[in-house]
Write a protein that holds these residues in place. Sequence first.
Motif, PDB file in Angstrom:
ATOM      1  N   LYS A  27     -14.084 103.382 -29.886  1.00  0.00           N
ATOM      2  CA  LYS A  27     -13.843 102.309 -30.445  1.00  0.00           C
ATOM      3  C   LYS A  27     -12.801 102.159 -31.054  1.00  0.00           C
ATOM      4  N   CYS A  28     -12.298 103.087 -31.608  1.00  0.00           N
ATOM      5  CA  CYS A  28     -10.826 103.007 -32.208  1.00  0.00           C
ATOM      6  C   CYS A  28      -9.915 102.892 -31.250  1.00  0.00           C
ATOM      7  N   LEU A  29      -9.873 103.361 -30.033  1.00  0.00           N
ATOM      8  CA  LEU A  29      -8.997 103.056 -28.950  1.00  0.00           C
ATOM      9  C   LEU A  29      -8.752 101.590 -28.543  1.00  0.00           C
ATOM     10  N   ALA A  30     -10.213 101.202 -28.432  1.00  0.00           N
ATOM     11  CA  ALA A  30     -10.407  99.718 -27.933  1.00  0.00           C
ATOM     12  C   ALA A  30      -9.735  98.824 -29.023  1.00  0.00           C
ATOM     13  N   TRP A  31      -9.810  98.928 -30.408  1.00  0.00           N
ATOM     14  CA  TRP A  31      -9.361  98.161 -31.274  1.00  0.00           C
ATOM     15  C   TRP A  31      -7.599  98.436 -31.323  1.00  0.00           C
ATOM     16  N   LEU A  32      -7.166  99.599 -31.130  1.00  0.00           N
ATOM     17  CA  LEU A  32      -5.933  99.824 -31.019  1.00  0.00           C
ATOM     18  C   LEU A  32      -5.260  99.069 -29.832  1.00  0.00           C
ATOM     19  N   GLY A  33      -5.938  99.333 -28.475  1.00  0.00           N
ATOM     20  CA  GLY A  33      -5.523  98.477 -27.406  1.00  0.00           C
ATOM     21  C   GLY A  33      -5.569  96.852 -27.686  1.00  0.00           C
ATOM     22  N   ILE A  34      -6.577  96.386 -28.498  1.00  0.00           N
ATOM     23  CA  ILE A  34      -6.381  95.015 -28.668  1.00  0.00           C
ATOM     24  C   ILE A  34      -5.515  94.417 -29.574  1.00  0.00           C
ATOM     25  N   LEU A  35      -5.203  95.446 -30.388  1.00  0.00           N
ATOM     26  CA  LEU A  35      -4.009  95.013 -31.388  1.00  0.00           C
ATOM     27  C   LEU A  35      -2.595  95.252 -30.712  1.00  0.00           C
ATOM     28  N   GLU A  36      -2.531  96.334 -29.837  1.00  0.00           N
ATOM     29  CA  GLU A  36      -1.101  96.532 -29.218  1.00  0.00           C
ATOM     30  C   GLU A  36      -0.858  95.326 -28.361  1.00  0.00           C
ATOM     31  N   ILE A  37      -1.902  94.774 -27.462  1.00  0.00           N
ATOM     32  CA  ILE A  37      -1.592  93.727 -26.590  1.00  0.00           C
ATOM     33  C   ILE A  37      -0.749  92.505 -27.151  1.00  0.00           C
ATOM     34  N   PRO A  38      -1.235  91.798 -28.444  1.00  0.00           N
ATOM     35  CA  PRO A  38      -0.506  91.065 -28.947  1.00  0.00           C
ATOM     36  C   PRO A  38       0.990  91.438 -29.344  1.00  0.00           C
ATOM     37  N   VAL A  39       1.132  92.671 -29.913  1.00  0.00           N
ATOM     38  CA  VAL A  39       2.357  93.152 -30.243  1.00  0.00           C
ATOM     39  C   VAL A  39       3.492  93.095 -29.046  1.00  0.00           C
ATOM     40  N   VAL A  40       2.898  93.655 -28.007  1.00  0.00           N
ATOM     41  CA  VAL A  40       3.679  94.100 -26.781  1.00  0.00           C
ATOM     42  C   VAL A  40       3.946  92.526 -26.370  1.00  0.00           C
ATOM     43  N   LEU A  41       2.837  91.618 -25.984  1.00  0.00           N
ATOM     44  CA  LEU A  41       3.146  90.287 -25.665  1.00  0.00           C
ATOM     45  C   LEU A  41       4.376  89.741 -26.412  1.00  0.00           C
ATOM     46  N   GLY A  42       4.318  89.948 -27.902  1.00  0.00           N
ATOM     47  CA  GLY A  42       5.208  89.201 -28.722  1.00  0.00           C
ATOM     48  C   GLY A  42       6.611  89.617 -28.303  1.00  0.00           C
ATOM     49  N   LEU A  43       6.651  91.069 -28.343  1.00  0.00           N
ATOM     50  CA  LEU A  43       7.977  91.766 -27.998  1.00  0.00           C
ATOM     51  C   LEU A  43       8.652  91.342 -26.920  1.00  0.00           C
ATOM     52  N   LEU A  44       7.740  91.009 -25.813  1.00  0.00           N
ATOM     53  CA  LEU A  44       7.915  90.699 -24.349  1.00  0.00           C
ATOM     54  C   LEU A  44       8.690  89.286 -24.405  1.00  0.00           C
ATOM     55  N   VAL A  45       7.706  88.425 -25.079  1.00  0.00           N
ATOM     56  CA  VAL A  45       8.185  87.030 -25.181  1.00  0.00           C
ATOM     57  C   VAL A  45       9.619  86.964 -25.986  1.00  0.00           C
ATOM     58  N   ALA A  46       9.731  87.658 -27.018  1.00  0.00           N
ATOM     59  CA  ALA A  46      11.126  87.634 -27.796  1.00  0.00           C
ATOM     60  C   ALA A  46      12.143  88.240 -26.878  1.00  0.00           C
ATOM     61  N   LEU A  47      11.919  89.306 -25.941  1.00  0.00           N
ATOM     62  CA  LEU A  47      12.964  89.804 -25.093  1.00  0.00           C
ATOM     63  C   LEU A  47      13.341  88.696 -24.137  1.00  0.00           C
ATOM     64  N   ILE A  48      12.387  88.059 -23.603  1.00  0.00           N
ATOM     65  CA  ILE A  48      12.526  87.024 -22.665  1.00  0.00           C
ATOM     66  C   ILE A  48      13.485  85.762 -23.469  1.00  0.00           C
ATOM     67  N   ILE A  49      13.113  85.402 -24.483  1.00  0.00           N
ATOM     68  CA  ILE A  49      13.885  84.521 -25.149  1.00  0.00           C
ATOM     69  C   ILE A  49      15.388  84.983 -25.400  1.00  0.00           C
ATOM     70  N   PHE A  50      15.145  86.284 -25.618  1.00  0.00           N
ATOM     71  CA  PHE A  50      16.908  86.731 -25.967  1.00  0.00           C
ATOM     72  C   PHE A  50      17.515  86.887 -24.819  1.00  0.00           C
ATOM     73  N   VAL A  51      16.960  87.267 -23.437  1.00  0.00           N
ATOM     74  CA  VAL A  51      17.701  87.273 -22.428  1.00  0.00           C
ATOM     75  C   VAL A  51      18.137  85.664 -21.836  1.00  0.00           C
ATOM     76  N   VAL A  52      17.196  84.767 -21.970  1.00  0.00           N
ATOM     77  CA  VAL A  52      17.474  83.409 -21.505  1.00  0.00           C
ATOM     78  C   VAL A  52      18.601  82.931 -22.564  1.00  0.00           C
ATOM     79  N   LYS A  53      18.670  82.925 -23.772  1.00  0.00           N
ATOM     80  CA  LYS A  53      19.689  82.727 -24.606  1.00  0.00           C
ATOM     81  C   LYS A  53      21.020  83.468 -24.277  1.00  0.00           C
ATOM     82  N   ALA A  54      20.938  84.619 -23.963  1.00  0.00           N
ATOM     83  CA  ALA A  54      22.273  85.561 -23.943  1.00  0.00           C
ATOM     84  C   ALA A  54      22.699  84.992 -22.504  1.00  0.00           C
TER      85      ALA A  54
END
Length: 187
Positions: A27-54
């Motif tokens: 259960k703990c791992l599932a919650w951590l996985g669920i919480l990690e996905i938005p963080v990773v997605l947010g970082l991925l989106v920020a990286l894509i935006i940075f690369v596009v702007k750069a």
Amino acid sequence: MAPTLYHNWPVPITDKSESMSSSQKLKCLAWLGILEIPVVLGLLVALIIFVVKANSKACQDGLLIEQECHTVTSLLERQLTQTRQELQGTMDQATTCNKTLVTLSASLEKEKAWGQEQLTRGEKLQGEIETLKQQLQGALEEAKQLRKGKEASSKERETSSVSSLKAPPGSVVVPVYLLLGLRALLA
């Protein structure tokens, strides 16, 4: 057989994770996985935006402008360094010129003093020359008067000796030659 007694000792708080059951761990791992996905997605989106702007044209232009600024800045720094060196050289020359000016001014003052001394000496010598000229003029006048007096006295002697002695012509010639010789010496 004797009954076996199992005693559960109290588990310290730090060891609680070990005592969790496997379902709780999942259960703990599932919650951590669920919480990690938005963080990773947010970082991925920020990286894509940075690369596009750069990689955007404005960013590339800004990078070129920055490089040009660095180039111009380094060129200006070299020119400034060169100008400072030239200024230092000019200041050294000015110092040398000032020293030379002081030396020449002192030399000029010495020359002026020497010239003034020579002028004073020349005036003094001119005065001495004038005095000597006056003395010479007086001596010449005195010599003329003496000559006139001697000529007058010699003529009187000649006339008196010629008339009184009536000497032969050869005896008169010797005193005349003596008089002419004396006259030539005085002149």
